[in-house]
Scaffold this motif. Structure first.
Motif, mmCIF file in Angstrom:
data_model
loop_
_atom_site.group_PDB
_atom_site.id
_atom_site.type_symbol
_atom_site.label_atom_id
_atom_site.label_comp_id
_atom_site.label_asym_id
_atom_site.label_seq_id
_atom_site.Cartn_x
_atom_site.Cartn_y
_atom_site.Cartn_z
ATOM 1 N N LEU A 128 -29.390 -5.249 14.822
ATOM 2 C CA LEU A 128 -30.139 -3.989 14.904
ATOM 3 C C LEU A 128 -30.470 -3.477 13.513
ATOM 4 N N TYR A 129 -29.470 -3.505 12.600
ATOM 5 C CA TYR A 129 -29.710 -3.012 11.249
ATOM 6 C C TYR A 129 -30.775 -3.840 10.557
ATOM 7 N N LEU A 130 -30.643 -5.177 10.690
ATOM 8 C CA LEU A 130 -31.604 -6.059 10.013
ATOM 9 C C LEU A 130 -33.019 -5.784 10.484
ATOM 10 N N SER A 131 -33.175 -5.621 11.817
ATOM 11 C CA SER A 131 -34.530 -5.444 12.316
ATOM 12 C C SER A 131 -35.061 -4.055 12.003
ATOM 13 N N TRP A 132 -34.175 -3.058 12.027
ATOM 14 C CA TRP A 132 -34.628 -1.697 11.757
ATOM 15 C C TRP A 132 -35.107 -1.569 10.307
ATOM 16 N N SER A 133 -34.372 -2.212 9.386
ATOM 17 C CA SER A 133 -34.720 -2.057 7.972
ATOM 18 C C SER A 133 -35.883 -2.952 7.577
ATOM 19 N N GLY A 134 -36.506 -3.631 8.544
ATOM 20 C CA GLY A 134 -37.678 -4.424 8.225
ATOM 21 C C GLY A 134 -37.362 -5.695 7.456
ATOM 22 N N ASN A 135 -36.137 -6.191 7.581
ATOM 23 C CA ASN A 135 -35.753 -7.420 6.889
ATOM 24 C C ASN A 135 -36.392 -8.614 7.602
ATOM 25 N N HIS A 136 -37.084 -9.433 6.853
ATOM 26 C CA HIS A 136 -37.851 -10.488 7.503
ATOM 27 C C HIS A 136 -37.005 -11.666 7.944
ATOM 28 N N ALA A 137 -35.700 -11.649 7.629
ATOM 29 C CA ALA A 137 -34.854 -12.775 8.032
ATOM 30 C C ALA A 137 -34.404 -12.656 9.481
ATOM 31 N N TRP A 138 -34.616 -11.482 10.114
ATOM 32 C CA TRP A 138 -33.903 -11.292 11.373
ATOM 33 C C TRP A 138 -34.383 -12.155 12.526
ATOM 34 N N PRO A 139 -35.678 -12.521 12.626
ATOM 35 C CA PRO A 139 -36.026 -13.426 13.723
ATOM 36 C C PRO A 139 -35.267 -14.745 13.664
ATOM 37 N N GLY A 140 -35.028 -15.247 12.447
ATOM 38 C CA GLY A 140 -34.263 -16.484 12.307
ATOM 39 C C GLY A 140 -32.860 -16.341 12.832
ATOM 40 N N ILE A 141 -32.223 -15.211 12.497
ATOM 41 C CA ILE A 141 -30.858 -14.981 12.975
ATOM 42 C C ILE A 141 -30.832 -14.912 14.501
ATOM 43 N N LEU A 142 -31.866 -14.267 15.058
ATOM 44 C CA LEU A 142 -31.949 -14.153 16.516
ATOM 45 C C LEU A 142 -32.059 -15.533 17.155
ATOM 46 N N VAL A 143 -32.913 -16.400 16.558
ATOM 47 C CA VAL A 143 -33.046 -17.764 17.082
ATOM 48 C C VAL A 143 -31.705 -18.468 17.037
ATOM 49 N N GLY A 144 -30.962 -18.258 15.933
ATOM 50 C CA GLY A 144 -29.646 -18.868 15.830
ATOM 51 C C GLY A 144 -28.717 -18.408 16.924
ATOM 52 N N LEU A 145 -28.730 -17.094 17.197
ATOM 53 C CA LEU A 145 -27.861 -16.563 18.254
ATOM 54 C C LEU A 145 -28.215 -17.167 19.605
ATOM 55 N N VAL A 146 -29.536 -17.246 19.906
ATOM 56 C CA VAL A 146 -29.960 -17.783 21.205
ATOM 57 C C VAL A 146 -29.565 -19.253 21.321
ATOM 58 N N LEU A 147 -29.772 -20.025 20.244
ATOM 59 C CA LEU A 147 -29.398 -21.446 20.280
ATOM 60 C C LEU A 147 -27.902 -21.595 20.509
#
Lengths: 159, 98, 117
Positions: free
Chosen positions: A14-33
């Motif tokens: 939540l923090y990563l996405s709220w602060s506009g950090n561009h790495a967060w989609p990658g982290i999300l993909v990692g979590l889903v995998l």
């Protein structure tokens, strides 16, 4: 412990996405995998199958959206056509065997389904009082609530 | 095309606010007034979302979340007030402004 | 791609706005406070869903998606809880119901608890 770890991770995403950090989609993909790998592992063992449970919960979400749209169309028709056709009652509905959190979830779902609105919970938490807009036949209205209740128990509360 | 929808949407929200103001001024019971205030706050949320669409910036969506939270908190506060006051809240018949 | 996106935005915004408007209309037209609560809780939830999804499709950034999702989760929890607590305190304050109401089991049960179903 596991639950707390999941909560921490959700807050971090939540923090990563709220602060506009561009790495967060990658982290999300990692979590889903990671979730998919754990689910496949569960398939071959005796552990409870998280994948199938998540799928059932997702299916309940789709069903819930469908009934939300239907309840909106129903009340929109009632508002936009002249005259009223409601036959309202306040009914009691038993929720003996649910704990507080489950009662809350059930009450929210009842409020958002067609023609029903939760008015009160009895002090001992055993009864919900539901205002039904179309309840000419009392047992039929109760049966409609029971259908939603059973679906919720089967697909969400069985975690 | 989106700009046209935003303009029409502002008009629709203004009409909606007018309707809820009517209920807030007229509402026979105080619960009707509080309910109208709840709907009014959601109309303001809709207005802020339209602003975000118009500016094409995500920052305004923060404002929408904040307005929604404040509206919910005020509804809770008013509901507590109605519940605590019990049955002696029937307003006089001449209907003072909300 | 851009045209599809614009059409999707317009459709979502229009559906959301019409449900918000119908909800406001319902608060004027329906006969008693319980029916008005039906209208406000259902229509404003779905209306916000449409508006927020439209905004996300139009803005198209990850931050917009996060904020819209948070607002949606809040709305889906807060709208039913708010209408529930309002209905409860209105009933406790003795709000008179529509004259076509068939039965009120909450008023019957106040005080003692029923054993039959």
């Amino acid at each position: 412990m596991i639950r707390r770890l999941g909560f921490d991770m959700a807050l971090a995403v939540l923090y990563l996405s709220w602060s506009g950090n561009h790495a967060w989609p990658g982290i999300l993909v990692g979590l889903v995998l990671g979730f998919i790998v754990v689910s496949v592992y569960d398939l071959g063992t005796q552990h409870p199958n998280h994948g199938r449970r998540a799928l059932r919960m997702l299916r309940f979400g789709v069903y819930f959206l469908a009934i939300l749209v239907r309840s909106n169309l129903q009340i929109a028709r009632e508002i936009m056509t002249p005259g009223f056709s409601q036959t309202p009652r306040i009914l009691r509905y038993p929720v003996d065997d649910l704990d507080d959190f489950q009662t809350t979830v059930l009450a929210n779902c009842i409020t958002l389904t067609p023609g029903t609105l939760v008015v009160d919970v009895s002090d001992d938490g055993r009864w919900l009082y539901v205002h039904c807009m179309y309840a000419l036949d009392r047992s039929e209205a109760i049966a409609g609530l029971r259908r939603l209740d059973e679906r919720l128990r089967r697909e969400v509360f069985s975690w | 095309m989106v700009a046209v929808v935003v303009q029409a949407g502002i008009l629709a929200v203004v009409v909606g606010i007018g309707m809820t103001m009517y209920r807030m001024l007229k509402g026979p019971h105080i619960a009707d007034r509080v309910l109208a205030g709840d709907v009014l706050s959601l109309q303001v949320v809709a207005l802020v979302i339209l602003l975000a669409v118009d500016q094409r910036r995500a920052v305004s969506l923060d404002v929408a979340l904040m307005v929604a939270i404040v509206g919910f908190a005020s509804t809770l506060a008013f509901a507590q007030y109605i519940g605590a006051a019990g049955g002696d809240l029937q307003p006089p018949d001449e209907g003072e402004g909300g | 791609m851009d045209a599809t996106r614009e059409i999707a935005t317009v459709l979502l915004l229009v559906s959301g706005l019409s449900f918000m408007l119908i909800g406001a209309w319902g608060t004027v037209r329906l006969p008693d406070a319980y029916h008005r609560l039906h209208a406000s809780s259902k229509c404003s939830t779905l209306g916000l869903l449409g508006l927020l999804l439209g905004a996300v499709v139009h803005i198209g950034t990850a931050a917009a998606l996060t904020k819209a999702l948070l607002t949606l989760v809040f709305a889906f929890v807060a709208a039913p809880v708010g209408s529930h607590i309002l209905a409860r305190s209105a009933h406790a304050a003795g709000l008179e119901q529509w004259d076509r109401t068939l039965s009120d089991e909450l008023a019957e049960d106040q005080g003692d608890h029923p054993e039959d179903q």
